[in-house]
Design an enzyme around this catalytic site. Sequence first.
Site, PDB file in Angstrom:
ATOM      1  N   SER A 179      11.926 -33.423  -6.885  1.00  0.00           N
ATOM      2  CA  SER A 179      10.766 -32.655  -7.688  1.00  0.00           C
ATOM      3  C   SER A 179      11.334 -31.716  -8.631  1.00  0.00           C
ATOM      4  O   SER A 179      11.847 -30.805  -7.627  1.00  0.00           O
ATOM      5  CB  SER A 179       9.723 -32.549  -6.672  1.00  0.00           C
ATOM      6  N   TYR A 220       5.466 -27.325  -0.698  1.00  0.00           N
ATOM      7  CA  TYR A 220       6.124 -28.616  -0.762  1.00  0.00           C
ATOM      8  C   TYR A 220       7.540 -28.941  -1.007  1.00  0.00           C
ATOM      9  O   TYR A 220       8.473 -29.690  -0.884  1.00  0.00           O
ATOM     10  CB  TYR A 220       4.498 -28.793  -1.590  1.00  0.00           C
ATOM     11  N   GLU A 277       9.894 -29.293  -9.033  1.00  0.00           N
ATOM     12  CA  GLU A 277       9.182 -28.175  -7.997  1.00  0.00           C
ATOM     13  C   GLU A 277      10.389 -27.644  -7.015  1.00  0.00           C
ATOM     14  O   GLU A 277      10.208 -26.515  -6.872  1.00  0.00           O
ATOM     15  CB  GLU A 277       8.064 -28.233  -7.435  1.00  0.00           C
TER      16      GLU A 277
HETATM   17  P1  NAP Z   1       0.642 -39.703  -4.416  1.00  0.00           P
HETATM   18  O1  NAP Z   1       0.084 -40.446  -5.700  1.00  0.00           O
HETATM   19  O2  NAP Z   1       0.520 -38.370  -4.589  1.00  0.00           O
HETATM   20  O3  NAP Z   1       2.030 -40.277  -3.968  1.00  0.00           O
HETATM   21  C1  NAP Z   1       1.945 -40.453  -2.837  1.00  0.00           C
HETATM   22  C2  NAP Z   1       2.234 -41.475  -1.823  1.00  0.00           C
HETATM   23  O4  NAP Z   1       2.388 -41.519  -0.803  1.00  0.00           O
HETATM   24  C3  NAP Z   1       1.153 -42.690  -1.175  1.00  0.00           C
HETATM   25  O5  NAP Z   1       1.566 -43.939  -1.844  1.00  0.00           O
HETATM   26  C4  NAP Z   1       0.545 -41.952  -0.316  1.00  0.00           C
HETATM   27  O6  NAP Z   1      -0.111 -43.258   1.010  1.00  0.00           O
HETATM   28  C5  NAP Z   1       2.017 -41.495   0.652  1.00  0.00           C
HETATM   29  N1  NAP Z   1       2.456 -41.060   1.542  1.00  0.00           N
HETATM   30  C6  NAP Z   1       1.649 -39.957   2.151  1.00  0.00           C
HETATM   31  N2  NAP Z   1       1.778 -39.577   3.545  1.00  0.00           N
HETATM   32  C7  NAP Z   1       2.207 -40.334   3.634  1.00  0.00           C
HETATM   33  C8  NAP Z   1       2.943 -40.906   5.039  1.00  0.00           C
HETATM   34  N3  NAP Z   1       3.110 -40.082   6.192  1.00  0.00           N
HETATM   35  N4  NAP Z   1       3.204 -41.961   5.083  1.00  0.00           N
HETATM   36  C9  NAP Z   1       3.754 -43.133   4.678  1.00  0.00           C
HETATM   37  N5  NAP Z   1       3.272 -42.531   2.935  1.00  0.00           N
HETATM   38  C10 NAP Z   1       2.797 -41.226   2.820  1.00  0.00           C
HETATM   39  O7  NAP Z   1       2.092 -39.599  -5.396  1.00  0.00           O
HETATM   40  P2  NAP Z   1       3.486 -38.999  -7.184  1.00  0.00           P
HETATM   41  O8  NAP Z   1       3.334 -39.134  -8.115  1.00  0.00           O
HETATM   42  O9  NAP Z   1       3.587 -41.577  -7.255  1.00  0.00           O
HETATM   43  O10 NAP Z   1       5.295 -39.116  -6.472  1.00  0.00           O
HETATM   44  C11 NAP Z   1       5.528 -39.865  -5.687  1.00  0.00           C
HETATM   45  C12 NAP Z   1       6.840 -39.325  -5.330  1.00  0.00           C
HETATM   46  O11 NAP Z   1       7.728 -38.390  -6.230  1.00  0.00           O
HETATM   47  C13 NAP Z   1       6.235 -38.105  -4.255  1.00  0.00           C
HETATM   48  O12 NAP Z   1       7.030 -38.144  -3.502  1.00  0.00           O
HETATM   49  C14 NAP Z   1       6.161 -36.736  -4.834  1.00  0.00           C
HETATM   50  O13 NAP Z   1       6.592 -35.838  -4.295  1.00  0.00           O
HETATM   51  C15 NAP Z   1       7.360 -37.364  -5.790  1.00  0.00           C
HETATM   52  N6  NAP Z   1       7.088 -36.983  -7.315  1.00  0.00           N
HETATM   53  C16 NAP Z   1       6.370 -36.699  -7.984  1.00  0.00           C
HETATM   54  C17 NAP Z   1       6.513 -36.258  -9.637  1.00  0.00           C
HETATM   55  C18 NAP Z   1       4.671 -36.446 -10.231  1.00  0.00           C
HETATM   56  O14 NAP Z   1       4.778 -35.509 -11.399  1.00  0.00           O
HETATM   57  N7  NAP Z   1       4.382 -37.281 -10.434  1.00  0.00           N
HETATM   58  C19 NAP Z   1       7.524 -35.315  -9.875  1.00  0.00           C
HETATM   59  C20 NAP Z   1       8.415 -35.346  -8.949  1.00  0.00           C
HETATM   60  C21 NAP Z   1       8.298 -36.315  -7.497  1.00  0.00           C
HETATM   61  P3  NAP Z   1      -1.396 -42.829   0.648  1.00  0.00           P
HETATM   62  O15 NAP Z   1      -2.072 -43.434  -0.638  1.00  0.00           O
HETATM   63  O16 NAP Z   1      -2.250 -43.617   2.045  1.00  0.00           O
HETATM   64  O17 NAP Z   1      -2.084 -41.456   0.825  1.00  0.00           O
HETATM   65  O1  G4F Z   2      -1.116 -31.070 -11.644  1.00  0.00           O
HETATM   66  P1  G4F Z   2      -0.378 -30.041 -10.810  1.00  0.00           P
HETATM   67  O2  G4F Z   2      -1.367 -30.032  -8.935  1.00  0.00           O
HETATM   68  O3  G4F Z   2       1.149 -30.140  -9.822  1.00  0.00           O
HETATM   69  P2  G4F Z   2       2.190 -29.535  -9.963  1.00  0.00           P
HETATM   70  O4  G4F Z   2       1.554 -28.198  -8.876  1.00  0.00           O
HETATM   71  O5  G4F Z   2       3.041 -28.923 -10.838  1.00  0.00           O
HETATM   72  O6  G4F Z   2       3.241 -30.931  -9.095  1.00  0.00           O
HETATM   73  C1  G4F Z   2       3.256 -32.227  -9.161  1.00  0.00           C
HETATM   74  O7  G4F Z   2       4.218 -31.971  -9.774  1.00  0.00           O
HETATM   75  C2  G4F Z   2       5.696 -32.031  -9.582  1.00  0.00           C
HETATM   76  C3  G4F Z   2       6.826 -31.709 -10.442  1.00  0.00           C
HETATM   77  O8  G4F Z   2       6.677 -30.123 -10.511  1.00  0.00           O
HETATM   78  C4  G4F Z   2       5.717 -32.173  -8.257  1.00  0.00           C
HETATM   79  F1  G4F Z   2       6.511 -32.920  -7.521  1.00  0.00           F
HETATM   80  C5  G4F Z   2       4.293 -31.992  -7.595  1.00  0.00           C
HETATM   81  O9  G4F Z   2       4.610 -33.910  -6.448  1.00  0.00           O
HETATM   82  C6  G4F Z   2       3.167 -32.842  -8.580  1.00  0.00           C
HETATM   83  O10 G4F Z   2       3.149 -34.026  -9.053  1.00  0.00           O
HETATM   84  O11 G4F Z   2      -0.368 -28.229 -11.396  1.00  0.00           O
HETATM   85  C7  G4F Z   2       0.502 -28.306 -12.535  1.00  0.00           C
HETATM   86  C8  G4F Z   2      -0.573 -26.641 -12.777  1.00  0.00           C
HETATM   87  C9  G4F Z   2      -0.180 -25.690 -11.816  1.00  0.00           C
HETATM   88  O12 G4F Z   2       0.587 -24.506 -12.480  1.00  0.00           O
HETATM   89  C10 G4F Z   2      -1.323 -25.330 -11.328  1.00  0.00           C
HETATM   90  O13 G4F Z   2      -1.446 -24.062 -10.370  1.00  0.00           O
HETATM   91  O14 G4F Z   2      -1.070 -26.520 -13.032  1.00  0.00           O
HETATM   92  C11 G4F Z   2      -2.393 -25.494 -12.346  1.00  0.00           C
HETATM   93  N1  G4F Z   2      -3.657 -25.852 -12.252  1.00  0.00           N
HETATM   94  C12 G4F Z   2      -4.205 -25.301 -13.267  1.00  0.00           C
HETATM   95  N2  G4F Z   2      -6.019 -25.450 -12.787  1.00  0.00           N
HETATM   96  C13 G4F Z   2      -3.983 -26.673 -11.572  1.00  0.00           C
HETATM   97  C14 G4F Z   2      -5.260 -26.286 -11.467  1.00  0.00           C
HETATM   98  N3  G4F Z   2      -3.635 -27.734 -10.523  1.00  0.00           N
HETATM   99  C15 G4F Z   2      -4.634 -28.398  -9.952  1.00  0.00           C
HETATM  100  N4  G4F Z   2      -4.039 -28.889  -9.290  1.00  0.00           N
HETATM  101  N5  G4F Z   2      -5.871 -28.527 -10.156  1.00  0.00           N
HETATM  102  C16 G4F Z   2      -6.991 -27.550 -10.897  1.00  0.00           C
HETATM  103  O15 G4F Z   2      -7.503 -26.559 -11.541  1.00  0.00           O
END
Ligand code: NAP
Ligand code: G4F
Length: 358
Positions: free
Chosen positions: A125, A149, A127
């Site tokens: 990520s 995280y 992050e």
């Molecule tokens: P998501 O929608 O939150 O999906 C996370 C998945 O992980 C869900 O299927 C969840 O299952 C599963 N999970 C959680 N705890 C688990 C456990 N103990 N054992 C097995 N499975 C578990 O996240 P996403 O946006 O698809 O992201 C996919 C991956 O990319 C994650 O690893 C995330 O950290 C990473 N990532 C995401 C972003 C982004 O912007 N989306 C960016 C960088 C990296 P449940 O449905 O049961 O909760």
């Molecule tokens: O949407 P967010 O919660 O995403 P964040 O923290 O950037 O993390 C996501 O992206 C990561 C990749 O860089 C992934 F690894 C991670 O799993 C996840 O998918 O927040 C985005 C921004 C943050 O700065 C947060 O402080 O939005 C700001 N924010 C402002 N108000 C909020 C809110 N975030 C959330 N969730 N809820 C609010 O009300």
Amino acid sequence: MKKALITGVTGQDGAYLSRILLKKGYKVFGTFRRVSTPNFWRLQSLGIYSKINLIPADLLDMGSLLDAIRVSDPDEVYNLGASSFVSSSFEQSVSNAEITGLAVTKFLESIRSYNSNIKFYQASSSEMYGNNNFSVQSEKTPFMPASPYAVSKLYAHWITDVYRKSYKMFTVSGILFNHESPLRGMEFVSRKISNGVAEISLGLKKELVLGNLKSKRDWGYAKEYMEAVHLMLQQDKPEDFVISTGEAYSVSHFAKLAFETVGLNWKKYVKTDRRFMRPSEVNYLCGDSKKAKTKLGWEPKISFEELVRMLVNEDVKRWKMFIDGKSFAWDAPLYPDEAKLITRSHQDSNSKRKKSEK
Ligand code: NAP
Ligand code: G4F
């Protein structure tokens, strides 16, 4: 026929990646957690639920991971499972470390002992860069994690690298910047905004309460990002890649465009509350994905404006269908109203308020 095993198949990325692999003729296995209420709405809404071979497994349980590998006997493993909400990693830092970090070593060990020729993808990520003050972040930029995280993800990132170098396994990490879609979880800011805007535009809600409006993120489209993830495992050599758009926008700009989509002025509806702010914030993320363009032939197509409009229009459509009594796979009605959640940030903000009142 190639076989793929995906952890986190019930999540946003798991659903899009499954659809891509199915279209390419893969046999797709996906692990899911046995929870009291089934959580397959994303797979259902893409119309692929019945095509996935589901295996119950938990990243906390090494035996179940090994079983999942044995049952699926995969050519490729995509580890997308994680506790992915950054805010909650401050509240559940230990389980986050175990699920998001340590589980990756258990998984790699299981693969190594079963068949070390299996290709492994780790969902790293942006992050992990934290507040490193670089104007753009590439594969060579140093990491400076600022949340539990991010620390867990960094551990997973490095152990993936160690297995590649130590055991000559095909293990890669994709360092993906924020990617969104109508399948995004409701706790993330993009969906929280698009869903809130949809409700406000239909008169179902009066305001949208957010946290830090100033932070900037590089937001792309999840479906396109999963195409890049698949490409990473098709290379001759295992290498890490940054996947991003190269443009960063603030949360307030996201909100402004989202409200404009339905003809409203965001300033009239958006409020802020400290309890949606984090103990430590990553202020700015913007990725350089030139390596992915050169080596994978991948680049993003959908613009930021198109992405915001897509999310808002989809949520407006869903709420209208819901009001019309239609039945369809969706998450919003089941999602708890954030106003009812009591978290550590909530308590912190209350005690700060009380101190300032004294
Ligand atoms: P998501 O929608 O939150 O999906 C996370 C998945 O992980 C869900 O299927 C969840 O299952 C599963 N999970 C959680 N705890 C688990 C456990 N103990 N054992 C097995 N499975 C578990 O996240 P996403 O946006 O698809 O992201 C996919 C991956 O990319 C994650 O690893 C995330 O950290 C990473 N990532 C995401 C972003 C982004 O912007 N989306 C960016 C960088 C990296 P449940 O449905 O049961 O909760
Ligand atoms: O949407 P967010 O919660 O995403 P964040 O923290 O950037 O993390 C996501 O992206 C990561 C990749 O860089 C992934 F690894 C991670 O799993 C996840 O998918 O927040 C985005 C921004 C943050 O700065 C947060 O402080 O939005 C700001 N924010 C402002 N108000 C909020 C809110 N975030 C959330 N969730 N809820 C609010 O009300």
